[in-house]
Design a protein around this motif. Structure first.
Motif, PDB file in Angstrom:
ATOM      1  N   ARG A   1      39.784  43.718  34.996  1.00 21.68           N
ATOM      2  CA  ARG A   1      39.144  42.793  34.143  1.00 21.68           C
ATOM      3  C   ARG A   1      38.114  41.864  34.843  1.00 21.68           C
ATOM      4  NH1 ARG A   1      44.015  43.153  31.475  1.00 21.68           N
ATOM      5  NH2 ARG A   1      44.878  41.204  32.551  1.00 21.68           N
TER       6      ARG A   1
ATOM      7  N   GLU B   1      35.314  43.926  36.266  1.00 16.43           N
ATOM      8  CA  GLU B   1      34.324  44.296  34.737  1.00 16.43           C
ATOM      9  C   GLU B   1      33.337  43.280  34.534  1.00 16.43           C
ATOM     10  OE1 GLU B   1      32.170  46.491  32.411  1.00 16.43           O
ATOM     11  OE2 GLU B   1      33.650  47.044  33.800  1.00 16.43           O
ATOM     12  N   ARG B   2      34.042  41.835  34.789  1.00 13.61           N
ATOM     13  CA  ARG B   2      33.517  40.498  34.250  1.00 13.61           C
ATOM     14  C   ARG B   2      32.188  40.392  35.359  1.00 13.61           C
ATOM     15  NH1 ARG B   2      38.420  38.862  32.631  1.00 13.61           N
ATOM     16  NH2 ARG B   2      38.901  37.711  34.911  1.00 13.61           N
TER      17      ARG B   2
ATOM     18  N   ARG C   1      30.902  42.668  37.312  1.00 18.21           N
ATOM     19  CA  ARG C   1      29.863  43.627  36.989  1.00 18.21           C
ATOM     20  C   ARG C   1      28.782  43.343  35.928  1.00 18.21           C
ATOM     21  NH1 ARG C   1      29.794  49.139  38.060  1.00 18.21           N
ATOM     22  NH2 ARG C   1      29.292  49.712  35.954  1.00 18.21           N
ATOM     23  N   GLU C   2      29.279  42.871  34.771  1.00 22.58           N
ATOM     24  CA  GLU C   2      28.467  42.339  33.720  1.00 22.58           C
ATOM     25  C   GLU C   2      27.842  41.083  34.060  1.00 22.58           C
ATOM     26  OE1 GLU C   2      27.957  43.846  30.702  1.00 22.58           O
ATOM     27  OE2 GLU C   2      29.369  45.372  31.666  1.00 22.58           O
TER      28      GLU C   2
ATOM     29  N   TYR D   1      29.013  47.735  43.754  1.00 22.97           N
ATOM     30  CA  TYR D   1      29.318  48.189  42.294  1.00 22.97           C
ATOM     31  C   TYR D   1      28.149  49.252  41.867  1.00 22.97           C
ATOM     32  CZ  TYR D   1      33.045  44.810  41.564  1.00 22.97           C
ATOM     33  OH  TYR D   1      33.924  43.900  41.622  1.00 22.97           O
TER      34      TYR D   1
END
Length: 204
Positions: free
Chosen positions: A10, A13-14, A16-17, A54
């Motif tokens: 998680r 993913e944060r 990456r965003e 990434y």
């Protein structure tokens, strides 16, 4: 152990965003050529090396952003949406995401290169097919009485795109002409309503 692994996922993913959000802002402000991974990393508050980790670098970021914009476009208006609903949907989607819209403009100006010739040709074919389908949709709307028969469908599509993007491409003109913030709800309503009146078949 599984919980720790899930939290790491998680967190990744944060990260990456955040990088993608920063990339949109950096590309929108400076174009692909002017943007630097150091600037993107600074906006995102991450180590610059994470961009390579990434996404493989600046080009990988651009490719991912293109993919996401295509997904957004596909969900803007339902196939059975009316002309008014479609215009409103595209207007809101464009002006709700001004940085994304600027990225589209930079690409149209040739500043956003493709990863390779194959990707470029694939996306060019996709864009041509999308525009061809949009023109045919305009013709269907003419036959259905939604759009004036006096307007070329190709021209109607061009006018619609030009007006919808005008708060992004010509913000000062829009502000000076209408006397309001180009992205304001009032301007959005006026642009939508006037497009419907301009291209619609109500007066036929």
């Amino acid at each position: 152990m599984a919980e720790e692994s899930g939290e790491r996922g998680r967190s990744a993913e944060r990260t990456r965003e955040r990088i993608l959000e920063a990339a949109v802002a950096e590309f929108a402000a400076k174009g692909y050529s002017g943007a630097r991974t150091a600037g993107i990393a600074a906006r995102a508050g991450v180590n610059q090396q994470l961009i390579s980790y990434y996404f493989g670098g600046k080009q990988g970021l651009l490719s991912e952003l293109r993919r996401r914009w295509q997904e957004t476009e596909a969900s803007i208006a339902a196939p059975d949406a009316t002309f008014e609903e479609s215009v409103g949907g595209y207007l809101e989607a464009t002006l709700d995401r001004p940085d994304w819209a600027r990225l589209v403009v930079w690409q149209a100006l040739g500043d956003c290169p493709f990863a390779d010739a194959e990707e470029g040709e694939r996306l060019s074919e996709l864009q041509r097919a999308k525009m061809s389908a949009a023109v045919e949709a305009m013709r269907r709307r003419q036959r259905a009485g939604e759009i004036s028969q006096d307007v070329d469908p190709e021209f109607a599509l061009l006018v619609a795109h030009a007006v919808i993007f005008s708060p992004i491409t010509m913000p000062q003109f829009v502000r000076d002409i209408f006397g309001d913030d180009p992205l304001s709800p009032a301007i959005r309503r006026r642009l939508r309503d006037q497009l419907i009146k301009l291209l619609g078949a109500a007066g036929d």
